[in-house]
Each structure stands twice: as C-alpha cells, then as structure tokens.
Design a protein around this motif. Structure first.
Motif, PDB file in Angstrom:
ATOM      1  N   GLY A 108      44.973 -16.084 -25.844  1.00  0.00           N
ATOM      2  CA  GLY A 108      43.737 -16.465 -25.177  1.00  0.00           C
ATOM      3  C   GLY A 108      43.547 -15.782 -23.848  1.00  0.00           C
ATOM      4  O   GLY A 108      43.764 -14.588 -23.704  1.00  0.00           O
ATOM      5  N   GLU A 109      43.130 -16.566 -22.854  1.00  0.00           N
ATOM      6  CA  GLU A 109      42.860 -16.023 -21.527  1.00  0.00           C
ATOM      7  C   GLU A 109      44.106 -15.399 -20.894  1.00  0.00           C
ATOM      8  O   GLU A 109      44.009 -14.390 -20.199  1.00  0.00           O
ATOM      9  N   ASP A 110      45.272 -16.000 -21.129  1.00  0.00           N
ATOM     10  CA  ASP A 110      46.509 -15.460 -20.549  1.00  0.00           C
ATOM     11  C   ASP A 110      46.809 -14.065 -21.098  1.00  0.00           C
ATOM     12  O   ASP A 110      47.277 -13.194 -20.366  1.00  0.00           O
ATOM     13  N   TYR A 111      46.544 -13.852 -22.391  1.00  0.00           N
ATOM     14  CA  TYR A 111      46.749 -12.544 -23.009  1.00  0.00           C
ATOM     15  C   TYR A 111      45.824 -11.515 -22.363  1.00  0.00           C
ATOM     16  O   TYR A 111      46.244 -10.420 -22.002  1.00  0.00           O
ATOM     17  N   ILE A 112      44.564 -11.882 -22.211  1.00  0.00           N
ATOM     18  CA  ILE A 112      43.579 -10.971 -21.617  1.00  0.00           C
ATOM     19  C   ILE A 112      43.955 -10.650 -20.168  1.00  0.00           C
ATOM     20  O   ILE A 112      43.893  -9.498 -19.747  1.00  0.00           O
ATOM     21  N   GLY A 131      31.569 -18.940 -38.797  1.00  0.00           N
ATOM     22  CA  GLY A 131      31.978 -20.144 -38.080  1.00  0.00           C
ATOM     23  C   GLY A 131      32.094 -19.957 -36.581  1.00  0.00           C
ATOM     24  O   GLY A 131      32.471 -20.881 -35.855  1.00  0.00           O
ATOM     25  N   VAL A 132      31.763 -18.770 -36.070  1.00  0.00           N
ATOM     26  CA  VAL A 132      31.898 -18.475 -34.650  1.00  0.00           C
ATOM     27  C   VAL A 132      30.506 -18.405 -34.032  1.00  0.00           C
ATOM     28  O   VAL A 132      29.639 -17.687 -34.524  1.00  0.00           O
ATOM     29  N   ASP A 133      30.303 -19.182 -32.946  1.00  0.00           N
ATOM     30  CA  ASP A 133      28.975 -19.140 -32.326  1.00  0.00           C
ATOM     31  C   ASP A 133      28.780 -17.808 -31.608  1.00  0.00           C
ATOM     32  O   ASP A 133      29.733 -17.127 -31.224  1.00  0.00           O
ATOM     33  N   ALA A 134      27.526 -17.435 -31.430  1.00  0.00           N
ATOM     34  CA  ALA A 134      27.168 -16.128 -30.879  1.00  0.00           C
ATOM     35  C   ALA A 134      27.708 -15.920 -29.470  1.00  0.00           C
ATOM     36  O   ALA A 134      28.148 -14.814 -29.125  1.00  0.00           O
ATOM     37  N   THR A 135      27.732 -16.958 -28.647  1.00  0.00           N
ATOM     38  CA  THR A 135      28.228 -16.827 -27.271  1.00  0.00           C
ATOM     39  C   THR A 135      29.717 -16.507 -27.261  1.00  0.00           C
ATOM     40  O   THR A 135      30.159 -15.609 -26.541  1.00  0.00           O
ATOM     41  N   THR A 136      30.484 -17.224 -28.072  1.00  0.00           N
ATOM     42  CA  THR A 136      31.925 -16.967 -28.151  1.00  0.00           C
ATOM     43  C   THR A 136      32.190 -15.559 -28.653  1.00  0.00           C
ATOM     44  O   THR A 136      33.058 -14.848 -28.118  1.00  0.00           O
ATOM     45  N   LEU A 137      31.443 -15.131 -29.657  1.00  0.00           N
ATOM     46  CA  LEU A 137      31.604 -13.786 -30.211  1.00  0.00           C
ATOM     47  C   LEU A 137      31.269 -12.723 -29.161  1.00  0.00           C
ATOM     48  O   LEU A 137      31.984 -11.736 -29.021  1.00  0.00           O
ATOM     49  N   LEU A 138      30.219 -12.952 -28.383  1.00  0.00           N
ATOM     50  CA  LEU A 138      29.825 -12.001 -27.349  1.00  0.00           C
ATOM     51  C   LEU A 138      30.879 -11.918 -26.242  1.00  0.00           C
ATOM     52  O   LEU A 138      31.241 -10.833 -25.788  1.00  0.00           O
ATOM     53  N   ILE A 139      31.404 -13.070 -25.816  1.00  0.00           N
ATOM     54  CA  ILE A 139      32.443 -13.092 -24.773  1.00  0.00           C
ATOM     55  C   ILE A 139      33.709 -12.391 -25.267  1.00  0.00           C
ATOM     56  O   ILE A 139      34.300 -11.572 -24.556  1.00  0.00           O
ATOM     57  N   ALA A 140      34.116 -12.705 -26.502  1.00  0.00           N
ATOM     58  CA  ALA A 140      35.316 -12.071 -27.071  1.00  0.00           C
ATOM     59  C   ALA A 140      35.121 -10.561 -27.219  1.00  0.00           C
ATOM     60  O   ALA A 140      36.029  -9.785 -26.916  1.00  0.00           O
ATOM     61  N   ALA A 141      33.938 -10.154 -27.671  1.00  0.00           N
ATOM     62  CA  ALA A 141      33.662  -8.725 -27.841  1.00  0.00           C
ATOM     63  C   ALA A 141      33.672  -7.997 -26.502  1.00  0.00           C
ATOM     64  O   ALA A 141      34.204  -6.887 -26.388  1.00  0.00           O
ATOM     65  N   THR A 142      33.128  -8.633 -25.473  1.00  0.00           N
ATOM     66  CA  THR A 142      33.108  -8.018 -24.141  1.00  0.00           C
ATOM     67  C   THR A 142      34.518  -7.908 -23.564  1.00  0.00           C
ATOM     68  O   THR A 142      34.904  -6.860 -23.037  1.00  0.00           O
ATOM     69  N   ALA A 143      35.299  -8.979 -23.674  1.00  0.00           N
ATOM     70  CA  ALA A 143      36.684  -8.948 -23.186  1.00  0.00           C
ATOM     71  C   ALA A 143      37.487  -7.883 -23.922  1.00  0.00           C
ATOM     72  O   ALA A 143      38.286  -7.156 -23.313  1.00  0.00           O
ATOM     73  N   THR A 144      37.279  -7.760 -25.230  1.00  0.00           N
ATOM     74  CA  THR A 144      37.983  -6.750 -26.019  1.00  0.00           C
ATOM     75  C   THR A 144      37.547  -5.346 -25.622  1.00  0.00           C
ATOM     76  O   THR A 144      38.379  -4.442 -25.507  1.00  0.00           O
ATOM     77  N   ALA A 145      36.247  -5.169 -25.398  1.00  0.00           N
ATOM     78  CA  ALA A 145      35.753  -3.847 -24.996  1.00  0.00           C
ATOM     79  C   ALA A 145      36.376  -3.408 -23.672  1.00  0.00           C
ATOM     80  O   ALA A 145      36.787  -2.253 -23.520  1.00  0.00           O
ATOM     81  N   VAL A 146      36.492  -4.343 -22.734  1.00  0.00           N
ATOM     82  CA  VAL A 146      37.042  -3.999 -21.420  1.00  0.00           C
ATOM     83  C   VAL A 146      38.552  -3.786 -21.484  1.00  0.00           C
ATOM     84  O   VAL A 146      39.065  -2.772 -21.010  1.00  0.00           O
ATOM     85  N   THR A 147      39.286  -4.740 -22.079  1.00  0.00           N
ATOM     86  CA  THR A 147      40.750  -4.641 -22.047  1.00  0.00           C
ATOM     87  C   THR A 147      41.307  -3.684 -23.092  1.00  0.00           C
ATOM     88  O   THR A 147      42.304  -3.020 -22.834  1.00  0.00           O
TER      89      THR A 147
END
Length: 196
Positions: free
Chosen positions: A20-24, A82-98
């Motif tokens: 989760g957040e600790d990994y990022i 099963g994943v809401d759009a906001t969670t998907l967008l946040i995860a995609a952004t964090a993945t793009a950056v890290t």
C-alpha cells in the motif's frame, strides 16, 4: 555506492511484505529521492549526451510499438469492474510516478548510465536490467522462489532490456518513461476500452 545500496535495499523492503502506501513511499524514497540527492552531491561525475535528431524519437517509437503489439497478443486484460474510478485513478497516478518515472530514472538514467561509464555499455545495461527484473520479486511473488525468479527475469527482464537498450542507444528519457507508463497502464486502458 548509494545507487548500489538502493538497488539492493528496495527489493529487500518490497520482499518484507510492505504494501500500500508504505510500498509507494519506500519506492519513492529509495528509487527517486535518495538517488537524486546522492547524484546531486557528486554532480558532473557522469554526463549524458545525445544528438538532437528526429531518429532519436522515431526509432525508439518503432521498437516500443512492436513490443506493444507483441504484448497485446499474449497479455490478458484484468477485470477492474469492482474498483471505483477514483481508486483506479489514484493507483494509476502513483504507479506512473513511482514505476513509470521512478524506475526509469533510477535503473536507466542513474544506475545504468554510471555502470556503462564504469564497465561498458552492454555490461551496464545487463546489470541494470538484472537489478530491475529482480526488484520485482517482492511485488510479483507467488511463494515459489524459483518460479518467481524465472518469471521476473523473463517478463520484467525482457521489458527492462528493451528500455535499457533504448536508453543505451538513443538516450531518450521521455521515450522510456512514456513506454513504461503505457506498459503499466496497458491493462487498465484495455479494460476501459473493452468494458465500454
């Protein structure tokens, strides 16, 4: 020295089960912040130079397009229903950056460049690619170390080698970051296109 320590420490942290957040945060700290500070402190030790020519853009684009076509033939699209759009967008952004930016910055721009200068272009590319592939052991683990190691060497290693060769040959950081962001976002993009 610091880059080598980060290359060894991050996989160990990832394998420890942090998520989760600790990994990022760990990834951002160990692959972006600490290496940039270390390189800033010894700036000028290794220079990256490249010609300003159109082939630095179209040649990597062809290689990346061929890879994307081949990947689309063998990759299955996950179900994000099963994943809401906001969670998907946040995860995609964090993945793009890290991952998209951070991993290319660390493994290609910083580590590979210095290993190339120290050893040779192919040796530097090979070692950085191996480190990149093995870094994924923590996040792609199934519990079978032999299978997991073979899997990350084949899957992440082949992608890492493509990015490493493009970096070695063309010194086009924007191209490899774009390719990495698209590679990580590809399943989500395919799911959104096919699910509509």
């Amino acid at each position: 020295m610091t880059l080598g320590a980060s290359a060894l420490l991050f996989p160990a942290v990832a394998a420890s089960g942090v998520s989760g957040e600790d990994y990022i945060l760990a990834k951002a700290a160990l692959l972006i912040v600490v290496p940039l500070i270390a390189v800033f402190l010894v700036r000028g030790s290794v220079a990256v130079s490249a010609e300003r020519a159109a082939w630095r853009w179209w040649a990597p684009a062809i290689a990346i397009a061929v890879w994307a076509i081949l990947r689309s033939m063998v990759d299955s699209s996950p179900d994000y229903s099963g994943v809401d759009a906001t969670t998907l967008l946040i995860a995609a952004t964090a993945t793009a950056v890290t991952a998209g930016f951070g991993e290319e910055l660390f493994y290609r721009r910083l580590l590979q460049t210095r290993l190339e200068a120290l050893l040779s272009p192919w040796a530097g590319t090979t070692i950085a690619t191996a480190a990149f592939a093995l870094m994924h052991l923590g996040s792609h683990a199934t519990g079978d170390l032999l299978f997991d190691t073979a899997s990350v060497i084949v899957v992440q290693g082949s992608f890492g080698l493509l990015m490493g060769v493009i970096w070695m040959r063309f010194r086009n950081f924007t191209a490899i970051v774009t390719a990495h962001v698209l590679a990580n976002g590809w399943p989500s993009i395919v799911w959104h296109v096919l699910a509509r």
